[in-house]
Write a protein that holds these residues in place. Sequence first.
Motif, PDB file in Angstrom:
ATOM      1  N   SER A 167     -70.026  48.255 -71.781  1.00 19.63           N
ATOM      2  CA  SER A 167     -71.488  48.151 -71.758  1.00 19.63           C
ATOM      3  C   SER A 167     -71.933  46.974 -70.900  1.00 19.63           C
ATOM      4  O   SER A 167     -72.838  47.096 -70.072  1.00 19.63           O
ATOM      5  N   VAL A 168     -71.297  45.836 -71.111  1.00 17.17           N
ATOM      6  CA  VAL A 168     -71.653  44.640 -70.341  1.00 17.17           C
ATOM      7  C   VAL A 168     -71.373  44.871 -68.853  1.00 17.17           C
ATOM      8  O   VAL A 168     -72.217  44.593 -67.991  1.00 17.17           O
ATOM      9  N   TRP A 169     -70.203  45.450 -68.574  1.00 18.77           N
ATOM     10  CA  TRP A 169     -69.795  45.664 -67.189  1.00 18.77           C
ATOM     11  C   TRP A 169     -70.718  46.662 -66.475  1.00 18.77           C
ATOM     12  O   TRP A 169     -71.231  46.386 -65.385  1.00 18.77           O
ATOM     13  N   ILE A 170     -70.976  47.810 -67.106  1.00 18.54           N
ATOM     14  CA  ILE A 170     -71.747  48.848 -66.421  1.00 18.54           C
ATOM     15  C   ILE A 170     -73.205  48.411 -66.238  1.00 18.54           C
ATOM     16  O   ILE A 170     -73.828  48.729 -65.221  1.00 18.54           O
ATOM     17  N   CYS A 171     -73.757  47.682 -67.206  1.00 21.27           N
ATOM     18  CA  CYS A 171     -75.141  47.205 -67.038  1.00 21.27           C
ATOM     19  C   CYS A 171     -75.239  46.223 -65.881  1.00 21.27           C
ATOM     20  O   CYS A 171     -76.202  46.252 -65.104  1.00 21.27           O
ATOM     21  N   GLY A 172     -74.212  45.366 -65.773  1.00 17.50           N
ATOM     22  CA  GLY A 172     -74.188  44.432 -64.645  1.00 17.50           C
ATOM     23  C   GLY A 172     -74.068  45.171 -63.331  1.00 17.50           C
ATOM     24  O   GLY A 172     -74.732  44.831 -62.342  1.00 17.50           O
ATOM     25  N   ALA A 173     -73.243  46.223 -63.304  1.00 20.46           N
ATOM     26  CA  ALA A 173     -72.994  46.963 -62.074  1.00 20.46           C
ATOM     27  C   ALA A 173     -74.212  47.794 -61.669  1.00 20.46           C
ATOM     28  O   ALA A 173     -74.532  47.906 -60.488  1.00 20.46           O
ATOM     29  N   VAL A 174     -74.895  48.383 -62.636  1.00 22.99           N
ATOM     30  CA  VAL A 174     -76.003  49.290 -62.327  1.00 22.99           C
ATOM     31  C   VAL A 174     -77.310  48.529 -62.112  1.00 22.99           C
ATOM     32  O   VAL A 174     -78.018  48.762 -61.129  1.00 22.99           O
ATOM     33  N   PHE A 175     -77.631  47.625 -63.023  1.00 25.04           N
ATOM     34  CA  PHE A 175     -78.934  46.958 -62.959  1.00 25.04           C
ATOM     35  C   PHE A 175     -78.851  45.557 -62.356  1.00 25.04           C
ATOM     36  O   PHE A 175     -79.873  44.999 -61.988  1.00 25.04           O
ATOM     37  N   GLY A 176     -77.660  44.982 -62.276  1.00 24.36           N
ATOM     38  CA  GLY A 176     -77.526  43.599 -61.842  1.00 24.36           C
ATOM     39  C   GLY A 176     -77.874  42.656 -62.977  1.00 24.36           C
ATOM     40  O   GLY A 176     -78.761  42.952 -63.781  1.00 24.36           O
ATOM     41  N   SER A 177     -77.177  41.550 -63.098  1.00 24.72           N
ATOM     42  CA  SER A 177     -77.428  40.647 -64.218  1.00 24.72           C
ATOM     43  C   SER A 177     -78.233  39.449 -63.799  1.00 24.72           C
ATOM     44  O   SER A 177     -79.214  39.172 -63.600  1.00 24.72           O
TER      45      SER A 177
END
Lengths: 177, 203
Positions: A167-177
């Motif tokens: 979850s943490v990884w894909i959110c960072g990859a898709v939306f940027g952190s």
Amino acid sequence: MEIIKTLSIYAVPAIFLAILAAGVYKDIKVYDVFVEGAKEGISTIIRIIPSLVGLLVAVGVFRASGALDLLIYAASPLASIFNIPSEALPLAFLRPISGSASLALVSDVIKVHGPDSFIGRVVSTMMGSTETIFYTLAVYFGAVGIKNVRYTLAAALIADFVSVIASVWICGAVFGS
Amino acid sequence: MLNYIWLGMLVIGFAVGIMNGRIEAVTKAAMDSAQTAVQLSIGLLGIMCLWTGLMNIAEKSGLIRRIARAVRPLMRFLFPEVPQNHPALGAIVMNLVANLFGLGNAATPLGLKAMTELQKINPDKDTSSNAMSMFLVLNTSAIQLIPATIIAVRSAAGSRNPAEVIGTIWVATLCASITGIIAVKLFSMYGRTKQKGGTAKWK
């Protein structure tokens, strides 16, 4: 998305009609067979109650005492290793234990950080990607009287842990952190 | 394992509660939770009867067997111990489909039906079979096409695009499901708790 939404709406009526049609096609007394099957539902529910009472009481005590908060505090160094935002950490622990409590926590985090923030998206993804493990185990194993669950809990928790990291990884990859 | 976790949660809970001076709240939580458990179960009763009734028609008419046959290769991989055309496979498929469409009300009764069927072919009635463990793990990481609850929460909080997390949820769930399947396969092959009929059983 619209297609999936429509499918969801028509799924139950379609299942009803398909089953009834199959029954009529095979010349089955559908009502009698239905009632006979419905009886089975009562005994299953009765068998669930004891294990569910046991489980929910333990979860209730563990949360109300503050023991869960202690556990989360103890785990915070671990979280930074896996890049889990500290605001999302309590959810990682609560999610497998209690569905209603996690939902309350997610609503709260979203309210504080905003639904479109990185934290808000991460907790939303975590909430949606796994089920309440302890509840599922209690209900399904309780219903058939399984006492030794062998590796089931371990496997479910491993999968759950991966979903948190994913979850943490894909959110960072898709939306940027 | 559940014995120790359950014991640990209660003992640690009460001990921490006493140290925190929250013992009254802890006692109240215990009583409230017991009540919630019964309310939850009874709340399921009507829907449960509805679905087991319908499933009985589906089974007697051979519909379930036909559904199970359609996805036989996948089922044979996930549940190698379950005989082909066994009603358990049909119930499992229906449960997973109900989960997929977010039909929680239908998924639980169908899952319970599947467990009842799996128990019939379980060689050791006290112990989870490999098929049961696989089914449980698939359920705890079940893929849902539309995660309706979380979208509703986001929309209530004023998100610009409440449904934007659907994609990320799919990816995270898929990771969890694949991990779960691999974990169950490895545990059932190499774990120290072999299924009866295999090798030694612990305790």
